[in-house]
Design a protein around this motif. Structure first.
Motif, PDB file in Angstrom:
ATOM      1  N   UNK A 207       0.818  -1.211   0.000  1.00 46.06           N
ATOM      2  CA  UNK A 207       0.000   0.000   0.000  1.00 46.06           C
ATOM      3  C   UNK A 207       0.851   1.259   0.000  1.00 46.06           C
ATOM      4  N   UNK A 208       0.400   2.318  -0.682  1.00 48.36           N
ATOM      5  CA  UNK A 208       1.107   3.607  -0.582  1.00 48.36           C
ATOM      6  C   UNK A 208       1.066   4.194   0.826  1.00 48.36           C
ATOM      7  N   UNK A 209       0.192   3.653   1.679  1.00 50.14           N
ATOM      8  CA  UNK A 209       0.120   4.103   3.065  1.00 50.14           C
ATOM      9  C   UNK A 209       1.062   3.320   3.980  1.00 50.14           C
ATOM     10  N   UNK A 210       1.829   2.400   3.399  1.00 47.60           N
ATOM     11  CA  UNK A 210       2.655   1.488   4.181  1.00 47.60           C
ATOM     12  C   UNK A 210       3.653   2.211   5.077  1.00 47.60           C
ATOM     13  N   UNK A 211       4.395   3.163   4.516  1.00 49.60           N
ATOM     14  CA  UNK A 211       5.420   3.847   5.307  1.00 49.60           C
ATOM     15  C   UNK A 211       4.811   4.556   6.514  1.00 49.60           C
ATOM     16  N   UNK A 212       3.668   5.195   6.303  1.00 52.05           N
ATOM     17  CA  UNK A 212       3.005   5.878   7.415  1.00 52.05           C
ATOM     18  C   UNK A 212       2.423   4.873   8.409  1.00 52.05           C
ATOM     19  N   UNK A 213       1.893   3.770   7.903  1.00 54.69           N
ATOM     20  CA  UNK A 213       1.418   2.699   8.777  1.00 54.69           C
ATOM     21  C   UNK A 213       2.538   2.245   9.706  1.00 54.69           C
ATOM     22  N   UNK A 214       3.727   2.014   9.135  1.00 57.06           N
ATOM     23  CA  UNK A 214       4.856   1.534   9.931  1.00 57.06           C
ATOM     24  C   UNK A 214       5.354   2.593  10.921  1.00 57.06           C
ATOM     25  N   UNK A 215       5.298   3.839  10.536  1.00 55.38           N
ATOM     26  CA  UNK A 215       5.725   4.910  11.442  1.00 55.38           C
ATOM     27  C   UNK A 215       4.790   5.036  12.635  1.00 55.38           C
ATOM     28  N   UNK A 216       3.496   4.878  12.379  1.00 52.87           N
ATOM     29  CA  UNK A 216       2.512   5.187  13.404  1.00 52.87           C
ATOM     30  C   UNK A 216       2.239   4.057  14.391  1.00 52.87           C
ATOM     31  N   UNK A 217       2.241   2.799  13.937  1.00 57.00           N
ATOM     32  CA  UNK A 217       1.798   1.733  14.840  1.00 57.00           C
ATOM     33  C   UNK A 217       2.562   1.714  16.172  1.00 57.00           C
TER      34      UNK A 217
END
Length: 389
Positions: free
Chosen positions: A62-72
């Motif tokens: 997903x293009x949201x992957x990097x932000x997903x990984x930063x936030x979790x």
């Protein structure tokens, strides 16, 4: 807010229809930004797939992957409540075919700068004590992880309320009021709620509700199965995938796994209330025993079934409705839980700014289905047995 009429004065600047993880995350980020927000949920928050999934947080496609990984890793602190997030995952291949398939995901993740270690069978068994002699190879994903879906949904809901937002459960949306190209109110069985902006994030009900506003969202609904075993000794890493399964080991030691095949349902006759699992759970239990042979003796003590909406290409839709000035639609196509920290923030920015600043989500636009075949669901075999026969 359109509230000149006293009848709709109890609305909010933003009304979100859908109390699943996507709608609640969007509400959290909006409330965090100081926006007055209401979440309207027909049942209990997280009652569908948001609370009935494997808890995975590793969507490298997903293009949201990097932000997903930063936030979790930050979510417990941001929300103020525990999600039981745990980092890292291991994926086990039981044969060469599975290894080839999983290697594509490895290449994708590495291409984005994330570390993946290759494991031989002995290394897999050392890290995964429940694995057996049938291990072919494995990969250690030093990113991603898993969280507790039930805890996470409740954490979002409480965090919204702590920031002044409202979460209305057992409130069924019956219609909308429009003035020209704007939605000015949401009608429910508990009254009418005015809004400046509407967010539709109602999971399997999104397409039906959007149709009331003249917006066509192509999705088909499937029932996803999960099984839960009795507690087993805790493994060093709780997130173990493979053999077509997704899932985790809970902090109590239970194995919670799903992985299809899904049962396609007629969207016009979605069942209400609790949904008993189908015989498909037998396939899941068999594959768990193959993936983790030293757990084969464990009893299955619970099973879950939640409904998932699926888009034709399997990717989310997060977009402003094309014919409305103040409506955002969001359907995550089965990956809503893991992406929720990032997808909620993207929705918040779409609502407030008209665009997402931290990721290119142009691939999530609804317009990509403009030339979709009218029988696309039949072409893909996504029909209930009553319609397919």
């Amino acid at each position: 807010m359109s509230a000149n009429n006293p009848e709709i004065a109890k609305g909010a600047s933003v009304v979100i229809v859908g109390g699943g993880v996507t709608g609640l995350s969007a509400a959290f980020w909006l409330a965090q930004a100081g926006v007055d927000v209401i979440v309207i949920e027909k049942g209990i928050v997280g009652w569908e797939a948001s609370g009935r999934n494997g808890g995975g947080c590793s969507h490298h496609h997903s293009p949201l992957f990097a932000e997903e990984q930063r936030l979790w890793p930050l979510m417990d602190e941001l929300l103020g409540y525990p999600t039981e997030f745990r980092p890292d995952r291991i994926r086990i291949a039981l044969n060469e075919k599975q290894l080839t398939l999983y290697s594509r995901a490895v290449a994708n993740a590495r291409g984005q700068g994330f570390q993946v270690d290759e494991l031989d069978p002995q290394q897999v068994r050392e890290l995964v004590p429940l694995a057996g002699d049938n291990v072919y190879a494995g990969h250690y994903y030093r990113f991603g992880g898993h969280a507790n879906p039930h805890r996470t949904v409740q954490a979002y809901a409480w965090a919204v309320q702590n920031r002044g937002g409202r979460v209305l459960q057992h409130t069924v949306v019956t219609g909308f009021r429009q003035e020209g190209s704007k939605v000015v109110a949401v009608e429910t069985d508990h009254g009418t709620f005015g809004c400046d902006h509407l967010v539709l994030a109602a999971g399997p009900q999104t397409a039906r509700l959007s149709a009331m506003l003249g917006v066509d969202i192509p999705t088909r609904v499937a029932r996803a199965e999960m099984i839960v075993t009795e507690p087993l000794p805790l493994m060093p890493i709780g997130g173990i995938d493979g053999n077509g399964l997704y899932g985790r080991q809970t902090l109590r030691g239970n194995l919670a796994y799903g992985g299809g095949p899904h049962e396609w349902l007629d969207a016009e006759e979605l069942p209400g209330g609790q949904r008993p699992s189908s015989p498909l759970m037998q396939s899941i239990a068999k594959r768990v025993a193959e993936l983790l042979p030293k757990s084969a003796h464990a009893k299955v003590i619970r099973s879950w079934a939640g409904l998932i909406e699926n888009t034709p290409d399997g990717r989310p839709i997060i977009d402003r409705a094309p014919t409305l000035d103040n409506c955002t639609v969001a359907t995550l196509s089965g990956v809503g839980f893991g992406l929720s920290p990032a997808s909620g923030r993207a929705i918040q920015q779409l609502v407030m700014d008209g665009e997402c600043s931290f990721a290119d989500i142009s691939g999530f636009r609804l317009s990509r289905f403009r030339d979709l075949e009218p029988d696309w669901d039949a072409l893909q075999g996504w029909l209930p047995l009553t319609l397919a026969s």
